[in-house]
Motif scaffolding. Structure first.
Motif, short mmCIF file in Angstrom:
data_model
loop_
_atom_site.label_atom_id
_atom_site.label_comp_id
_atom_site.label_asym_id
_atom_site.label_seq_id
_atom_site.Cartn_x
_atom_site.Cartn_y
_atom_site.Cartn_z
N THR A 111 -40.49 -14.60 22.92
CA THR A 111 -39.12 -13.81 22.30
C THR A 111 -38.96 -14.54 21.10
N SER A 112 -38.26 -13.92 20.24
CA SER A 112 -37.71 -14.40 18.82
C SER A 112 -36.59 -15.40 18.90
N GLY A 113 -36.94 -16.52 18.44
CA GLY A 113 -35.81 -17.64 18.25
C GLY A 113 -34.90 -17.22 17.11
N TRP A 114 -35.52 -16.46 16.12
CA TRP A 114 -34.42 -16.30 14.89
C TRP A 114 -33.47 -15.25 15.17
N SER A 115 -33.57 -14.38 16.41
CA SER A 115 -32.82 -13.28 16.72
C SER A 115 -31.61 -13.85 17.70
N LEU A 116 -31.59 -15.00 17.99
CA LEU A 116 -30.92 -15.83 18.89
C LEU A 116 -29.67 -16.40 17.90
N THR A 117 -28.37 -16.09 18.27
CA THR A 117 -27.29 -16.16 17.74
C THR A 117 -26.37 -17.30 18.40
N ALA A 118 -25.69 -18.24 17.29
CA ALA A 118 -24.92 -19.26 17.85
C ALA A 118 -23.61 -18.60 18.51
N GLN A 119 -23.13 -17.66 17.71
CA GLN A 119 -21.90 -16.74 18.20
C GLN A 119 -22.20 -15.93 19.47
N GLU A 120 -21.37 -16.22 20.56
CA GLU A 120 -21.48 -15.60 21.63
C GLU A 120 -22.97 -15.57 22.15
N PRO A 121 -23.17 -16.91 22.70
CA PRO A 121 -24.67 -17.15 22.93
C PRO A 121 -25.25 -16.28 24.20
N GLN A 122 -24.38 -16.07 24.91
CA GLN A 122 -24.79 -15.31 26.25
C GLN A 122 -25.39 -13.86 25.82
N ASN A 123 -24.99 -13.27 24.59
CA ASN A 123 -25.76 -12.08 24.36
C ASN A 123 -27.08 -12.30 24.22
N ASN A 124 -27.52 -13.50 23.94
CA ASN A 124 -28.93 -13.69 23.57
C ASN A 124 -29.87 -13.37 24.95
N LEU A 125 -29.19 -13.58 26.19
CA LEU A 125 -29.77 -13.26 27.41
C LEU A 125 -30.31 -11.74 27.23
N ILE A 126 -29.54 -10.87 26.76
CA ILE A 126 -29.77 -9.48 26.75
C ILE A 126 -31.02 -9.44 25.51
N ARG A 127 -30.65 -9.81 24.31
CA ARG A 127 -31.73 -9.79 23.55
C ARG A 127 -33.12 -10.39 23.87
N THR A 128 -33.24 -11.42 24.62
CA THR A 128 -34.35 -11.93 25.07
C THR A 128 -35.04 -10.94 26.35
N THR A 129 -34.11 -10.51 27.03
CA THR A 129 -34.64 -9.34 27.99
C THR A 129 -35.29 -8.28 27.39
N ILE A 130 -34.92 -7.86 26.29
CA ILE A 130 -35.31 -6.76 25.72
C ILE A 130 -36.78 -7.05 24.98
N GLU A 131 -36.58 -8.19 24.20
CA GLU A 131 -37.92 -8.60 23.51
C GLU A 131 -39.01 -9.12 24.63
N ALA A 132 -38.60 -9.51 25.73
CA ALA A 132 -39.71 -9.64 26.88
C ALA A 132 -40.32 -8.40 27.18
N MET A 133 -39.35 -7.44 27.40
CA MET A 133 -40.10 -6.08 27.58
C MET A 133 -40.81 -5.43 26.71
N ALA A 134 -40.80 -5.69 25.55
CA ALA A 134 -41.65 -5.29 24.24
C ALA A 134 -42.81 -5.99 24.61
N ALA A 135 -42.72 -7.29 24.73
CA ALA A 135 -43.85 -7.95 24.81
C ALA A 135 -44.97 -7.44 26.05
N VAL A 136 -44.22 -7.25 27.11
CA VAL A 136 -45.06 -6.86 28.39
C VAL A 136 -45.48 -5.10 28.17
#
Ligand code: 2CP
Length: 681
Positions: free
Chosen positions: A289-314
């Motif tokens: 999943t993309s490191g660049w898409s992770l944000t330092a602001q409200e980092p817990q949002n990154n869990l959601i981004r990562t889940t979506i990206e993981a689904m795309a990979a799968v």
């Protein structure tokens, strides 16, 4: 986001040649295997490693106990660049971004208690691939696992290091010989080991959009095929041990299309070169999943981004997956965040039914049309690369770096202008400060331990045997004869260190130094009409009029950190705003920075650091500046800097720390304000 049609119909896919194929059938658009995840779900393979071999070993064991299915080793930058942990150039970086490996003894401790005949191990290593692969083989051998039983993957993709990742050691030509020697040796000696992981991920992290990422990956793969074919190795005999690695970002539909298109294009390429077996034509891939898409602001949002990206990979049919931890834009993941990242994949595998059906998007008007559009766009890029004289010529001319830099700068400009929405960064911004803990590395103790271990190794070994093996390695480099990996295995077995093996080759092949460059127009093209950007430009203009010169800044990359996307985008933006900007070469030392300052004065220094070595390196630079009469020169820092370190950095003398996601106008105005203050004093 890409331009998609409002809806798609049968007409969009009426004449697509790949439509009638099935999963497990060439050209493998629908997946490399017929049964796909029903028979074997993708491997949950989390990139792990920090500090000492013991700590990394404990993390591996935890990872396997908690549902990880394969291992993936992260090495520190000193190891990547061929330095032993006691080398003076490596001190700030030892153990920061991964595990420090100096000898076969470290490798044995890294895998103590892990049965290497049962667990597949991926190793991200390129520059120092010879000693790392050799330590792995000898460590396994000495723990009773014959090399024929070893399973895993070595990254060994050196071309992209010259394009983006920057952990090369030697110049391109000898580097390619090394990687081809590794492929040849592994295909003969370790039949179950994937000898290359040809990587697009780093292009995406450096700023490439999905089609450019895929085109550059395939262009590199073609160059490797040429090299390997030159040695007369039969494609059908080794192609199934070439593997691929892609990044998966937030362009959900296009990312799925990219992975489907990748398999089609690879199958065609290998077939065109004469391979006949499905095994050779079928592309297997790892995704992250993309490191660049992770944000330092409200980092817990990154869990959601990562889940979506993981689904795309799968949905795209990956064979292996790393999901990022939500706090990686802040520092190294903690045990807790690493567990959540792994659980993201376990939930997908066990709770969603996603493994039941191969290629669930197959036949979708939209997905099939997007897959073909991706194929066409990639072919266009590959033609452009061919027009440059091939990928090696395109690397040497700087063409590749320029394309990626432009793409990165445009994405940053789209983010800063708000046209590319990122929740918590440029939309729906929250004032709430969310606390998250960060992992600390005790690098000083680690360096002490590694020094002690190196000393013991040198005392106990037979120096004559080591010298003899290293001399054979040097001779092979000089005379262009023999297999370098076979000779490195001999040297490592005799207890030569990683640094010594590297030095033996440096006798014939000098260390490669890349030029750093940026394009001043890359950032601002699309921001010409944005009020906030124009205001920043006007302020710089006013300064220039008042002082009869432009403000100036030297952007520097210190230590062994080769991540230069941010530094180059910031340099481009500052230059476009009206600064005179110079970018120091990668891996600059404080002495080199001083030389640049003596040559051309600057109003400020901007340091870019993502390696975790910021406290030591900033202190070292500041001491050198104070000593040479530059105590008043304002210093700024950009990168992944944990909050608790920011106060310490300010105490050392950093004016301001710019974290990931800081808009460029804020950087311009903040630096300018400080420079203007100095100018009036
Ligand atoms: C799998 N198999 C199947 C099926 N699925 N056979 C029949 N039907 C199926 N449905 C078989 C495979 O052919 C293989 O056997 C075996 O099962 C294992 O499956 P695999 O698909 O090969 O999985 P794997 O062993 O996990 O290997 C996956 C990859 C490998 C992609 C091929 O190269 C890999 O693990 N790559 C990871 C790379 C990585 O971790 N990179 C680090 C990224 P055979 O082997 O007999 O064919 S982090 C890097 C950082 C960020 C950096 O670079 O800076």
């Amino acid at each position: 986001m890409q331009n998609h049609k409002p809806y798609y119909t049968r007409d969009d896919i009426s004449d697509l040649p790949h439509l009638s194929s099935l999963p497990g059938e060439a050209p493998f658009v629908r997946g490399p295997f017929e049964s796909m995840y029903r028979q074997k779900p993708w491997t949950i393979r989390q990139y792990t490693g920090f500090a000492s071999a013991e700590e990394s070993n404990a993390a591996f064991k935890r990872c396997l106990a908690e549902g990880g299915q394969g291992l993936s080793v992260a090495f520190d930058l000193a190891t990547h660049l061929g330095f032993d942990s006691d080398h003076p150039a490596a001190q700030a970086d030892v153990g920061r971004t991964g595990v420090a490996i100096d000898s076969v003894e470290d490798m044995k401790r890294l895998f103590a208690g892990i049965d290497l005949s049962q667990v597949s191990v991926s190793m991200t290593m390129n520059g120092a691939v010879l000693p790392i692969m050799a330590t792995f083989i000898v460590a396994a051998e000495e723990s009773g696992v014959p090399r024929q039983q070893l399973r895993g993957t070595i990254q060994n993709d050196i071309l992209k290091e010259f394009m983006v990742r920057n952990t090369y050691i030697f110049e391109p030509e000898p580097s390619i010989r090394i990687s081809t020697d590794v492929v040849e040796y592994l295909s003969q000696e370790l039949p179950n080991f994937n000898s290359m992981s040809i990587s697009g991920y780093h292009f995406q992290e450096a700023g490439a959009e999905p089609a450019l990422e895929l085109a550059l990956t395939l262009a590199n793969a073609r160059a490797y095929l040429d090299q390997i074919a030159d040695r007369g190795i039969d494609l059908d005999a080794f192609c199934h041990r070439l593997s691929f690695f892609f990044g998966v970002g937030m362009n959900f539909f296009d990312e799925i299309a990219k992975l489907r298109a990748a398999r089609l294009l690879w199958s065609e390429e290998v077939e065109r070169r004469g391979a006949t077996s499905d095994r050779a034509k079928r592309m297997k891939m790892h995704c992250q999943t993309s490191g660049w898409s992770l944000t330092a602001q409200e980092p817990q949002n990154n869990l959601i981004r990562t889940t979506i990206e993981a689904m795309a990979a799968v949905f795209g049919g990956t064979q292996s997956l790393h999901t990022n931890a939500y706090d990686e834009a802040l520092s190294l993941p903690t045990d807790h965040s690493a567990r959540l990242a792994r659980n993201t994949q376990l939930i997908l595998q066990h709770e969603t039914g996603i493994c039941d059906v191969a290629d669930p998007w197959g036949g979708s008007y939209m997905m099939e049309a997007l897959t073909q559009a991706m194929v066409n766009k990639v072919r266009g890029y590959v033609d452009d690369i061919d027009a440059q004289g091939g990928v090696i010529a395109a690397i040497e001319s700087g063409w590749v770096r320029d394309r990626i830099h432009e793409s990165a700068a445009q994405t940053q400009a789209a983010t800063d202008s708000g046209r590319r929405p990122i929740i918590g960064v440029n939309r729906f911004v929250s004032d709430e400060e969310l606390q998250s803990s960060t992992r600390q590395i005790d690098a000083e103790s680690l360096i002490g331990e590694q020094r002690h271990r190196l000393q013991q190794l040198r005392e106990r070994r037979d120096d004559e045997a080591v010298d003899h093996a290293l001399a054979a390695l040097s001779a092979s480099a000089r005379q262009q004869q023999g297999n370098l990996l076979a000779l490195t295995v001999d040297a490592i077995r005799a207890r030569a260190t990683l640094g010594e093996c590297t030095r033996a080759l440096l006798l014939s092949w000098p260390r490669y130094r890349a030029l750093s460059r940026f394009s001043p127009n890359a950032y601002a093209e699309s921001r010409r009409h944005d009020a906030s950007w124009r205001r920043a430009q006007r302020r710089v203009e006013t300064f220039s009029l008042n002082n009869l010169r432009n403000p100036s800044i030297l952007i520097v990359k210190l230590g062994l950190d080769g991540h230069d996307r941010g530094a180059r985008v910031v340099a481009a933006a500052l230059a476009n705003a009206g600064f005179r900007v110079e970018l120091s070469p990668l891996f600059s030392t404080p002495q080199q920075v001083l030389q640049q300052l003596h040559k051309t004065g600057f109003d400020a220094i901007g340091i870019s650091l993502l390696s975790g070595a910021h406290l030591a390196l900033v202190q070292e630079l500041k001491t050198a500046l104070d000593r040479e009469g530059y105590a008043d020169l304002p210093l700024f820092l950009g990168g992944v800097i944990p909050k608790e370190d920011q106060t310490r950095l300010e105490a050392i003398g950093i004016q301001h720390v710019f974290g990931p996601g800081t808009p460029m106008e804020r950087i311009v105005e903040s630096i300018l304000a400080r420079v203007a203050l100095n100018a009036t004093e």
